[in-house]
Design an enzyme around this catalytic site. Structure first.
Site, mmCIF file in Angstrom:
data_model
loop_
_atom_site.group_PDB
_atom_site.id
_atom_site.type_symbol
_atom_site.label_atom_id
_atom_site.label_comp_id
_atom_site.label_asym_id
_atom_site.label_seq_id
_atom_site.Cartn_x
_atom_site.Cartn_y
_atom_site.Cartn_z
ATOM 1 N N HIS A 35 -3.211 -2.906 1.825
ATOM 2 C CA HIS A 35 -3.897 -3.506 2.959
ATOM 3 C C HIS A 35 -4.827 -2.479 3.584
ATOM 4 O O HIS A 35 -4.592 -1.280 3.511
ATOM 5 C CB HIS A 35 -2.886 -3.965 4.010
ATOM 6 C CG HIS A 35 -2.022 -5.103 3.582
ATOM 7 N ND1 HIS A 35 -2.504 -6.378 3.409
ATOM 8 C CD2 HIS A 35 -0.694 -5.160 3.302
ATOM 9 C CE1 HIS A 35 -1.518 -7.170 3.048
ATOM 10 N NE2 HIS A 35 -0.407 -6.462 2.965
ATOM 11 N N CYS A 69 -1.769 -7.765 -1.999
ATOM 12 C CA CYS A 69 -0.359 -7.974 -1.693
ATOM 13 C C CYS A 69 0.130 -9.279 -2.327
ATOM 14 O O CYS A 69 0.206 -9.373 -3.540
ATOM 15 C CB CYS A 69 -0.130 -7.940 -0.188
ATOM 16 S SG CYS A 69 1.589 -7.604 0.269
#
Length: 502
Positions: free
Chosen positions: A437, A339
């Site tokens: 994630h 991310c």
């Protein structure tokens, strides 16, 4: 109407999340229809789940884990109000999974208190219609007397849910009896009457040594101590940064035996988020995960990770000022960016002012991946399943992986590049970037990554076992120390179901 138990604490990090997860697993394993709930959470560890209207939204990781322990599909009703801190006393407010805006504490209570209370009450009502037992988790201390008129997770939940209360105190930090007694003394009278029992957590040694203190506490308060839970870390994801080292300090978790290990270094960003991404690695025998201060040398680790962050641009500038860019560029082992960490590893970030107060539109990244990122005001929140074409740090991984995305930027390649985890990923040499994630919760990628790191580090992993116990079951085993008689008082119908299932 469902029975609601509020698991409240004398302080943060006393074991409330673990107790709720363990009770959820215990009740569910006996056929009880149970669901978790936390009216208001404050955490940068979030998961993408479905909202009541079927769209994707965010919820705190602890309620996600508790829903899994209860064997129910996670939904934002389990955590209808989420505050995601971003520094300078400001947090992003998420209601029913959707980001509403950024607010300082005073502004939040002035402008959104009624909205958040109504959202939490509606979410609890929906859960109560569908389940027999609601296990609500409090936040911090239930005895914060300066907040009793606006304490959504504790006081308000106890009232609108008509909840019984189990009070949790942590004996490891010392002063447990004083904390428990003082907490009960400071509660509003109507809340105090709801406290049905006390649990003492994280005890090491012979529990009989506590008997004199327990007897006196019960005599002074009239509240029974219904369980003393031994110290154990079941391996559940942490909810907040209390479990991480303070900035400038280092912490290592995972395998600590005398056998050879590999060490994965995670840079402890100032605004780190979703650090639970790396807990599955720490549970692998023969793997250590160490959280590195930004000023640390990276030579003592075998692999390096740049994690997610609530403020990519400011953290990138902080790392650059600390000289991390040069250290990352010279690091010889596998590197993974997830991310915000992925965005930092690219060539540049544009529209930087959307996320940060910097006075320029474009910020240079570390340049290890030929990608550029453009920030957008719309946040992307969704679960994702992608095919794996393992290269670089996940060499040899095949099949598919499932995870979730929560981010405001989109990254595009500047040249032809391998994308082993779908379009929102990139590999260049031994550097991997992805928005996914939960990546290491997938065994195929986790195993490939660990083997790649071990091979490059010259570590023989053949002596390490390959299995570990379920963290949900370990949490369940902990709460079996709670007295059966107490269950019969608080959950009479549920206990009947449990006895029938045996």
């Amino acid at each position: 109407m469902a029975t609601t138990l509020l698991v409240a604490g004398t302080a943060s990090h006393v074991g409330k999340s673990t107790v709720v997860a363990g009770l959820a697993r215990l009740l569910a394993s006996h056929g009880v229809d149970v669901a978790p709930f936390k009216g208001q959470n404050m955490s940068n560890n979030a998961r993408a789940v479905l909202t009541p209207n079927g769209s994707w939204g965010e919820m705190g990781v602890s309620q996600y884990v508790q829903a899994r322990a209860a064997d129910v599909a996670p939904t934002t009703d389990h955590n209808p109000v989420l505050l995601k801190p971003r520094g300078d006393s400001e947090s992003q407010l998420v209601i029913d999974g959707q980001a509403v805006g950024h607010y300082e504490a005073g502004t939040y209570y002035e402008t959104h208190w009624d909205d958040t209370r109504k959202a939490a009450k509606r979410a609890h009502a929906r859960l109560a219609e569908d389940h027999d037992v609601i296990l609500a988790e409090g936040a911090g201390s239930i005895a914060e007397i300066n907040l009793h008129d606006r304490d959504l997770a504790n006081i308000e939940t106890a009232r609108f849910a008509d909840a019984s209360i189990l009070l949790v105190g942590d004996i490891e930090r010392g002063g447990a009896f004083a904390s428990l007694y003082g907490t009960l003394e400071l509660l509003p009278a109507d809340i105090r009457r709801r406290v049905e029992g006390i649990v003492i957590t994280k005890f090491r040694g012979d529990p009989d040594l506590l008997d004199p203190g327990i007897d006196e506490l019960e005599a002074k308060t009239g509240v029974p101590v219904v369980g003393v839970l031994p110290y154990d870390d079941p391996g559940l994801p942490a909810e907040d940064s209390v479990s991480l080292p303070a900035e400038g300090n280092r912490k290592t978790v995972g395998e600590d035996s005398q056998t050879e290990t590999v060490t994965v270094g995670v840079v402890r960003l100032p605004h780190i988020s979703n650090f639970t991404d790396f807990e599955p690695l720490a549970r692998v025998p023969g793997v250590q995960v160490t959280y590195l201060p930004v000023e640390a040398e990276f030579g003592a680790v075998d692999a390096l990770v740049l994690p997610g962050t609530k403020n990519t641009v400011d953290d990138l500038l902080a790392l650059r000022e600390a000289g991390v860019g040069e250290a990352v560029a010279s690091f010889s082992g596998p590197i993974v960016g997830i991310c915000g960490g992925y965005q930092m590893l690219g060539e540049q970030i544009t529209n930087a002012g959307i996320e940060s107060t910097v006075d320029r539109d474009t910020v240079s990244g570390f340049g290890l991946l030929p990608v550029k990122t453009r920030f957008q005001r719309e946040k992307r929140v969704q679960e994702a399943t992608v095919s794996v074409d393992g290269t670089g740090p996940i060499n040899g991984a095949t099949g598919s992986v499932t995870g979730y995305e929560i981010h405001m930027g989109q990254s595009e390649p500047l040249s032809t590049i391998s994308q082993p985890l779908g379009e929102q990923s990139a590999v260049h040499g031994s550097v991997l970037g992805t928005y996914l994630h939960g990546l290491f919760e997938n065994r195929n990628v986790r195993s490939a990554f660990v083997e790649t790191v071990a091979n490059q580090a010259g570590v023989d992993r053949s002596t390490h076992p390959s299995t570990h116990h379920s963290p949900y079951d370990r949490a369940r085993d902990l709460v079996t120390e709670i007295e059966q008689e107490w269950f019969e008082t608080v959950f009479p119908e549920a206990v009947t179901d449990m006895e029938a299932s045996r």
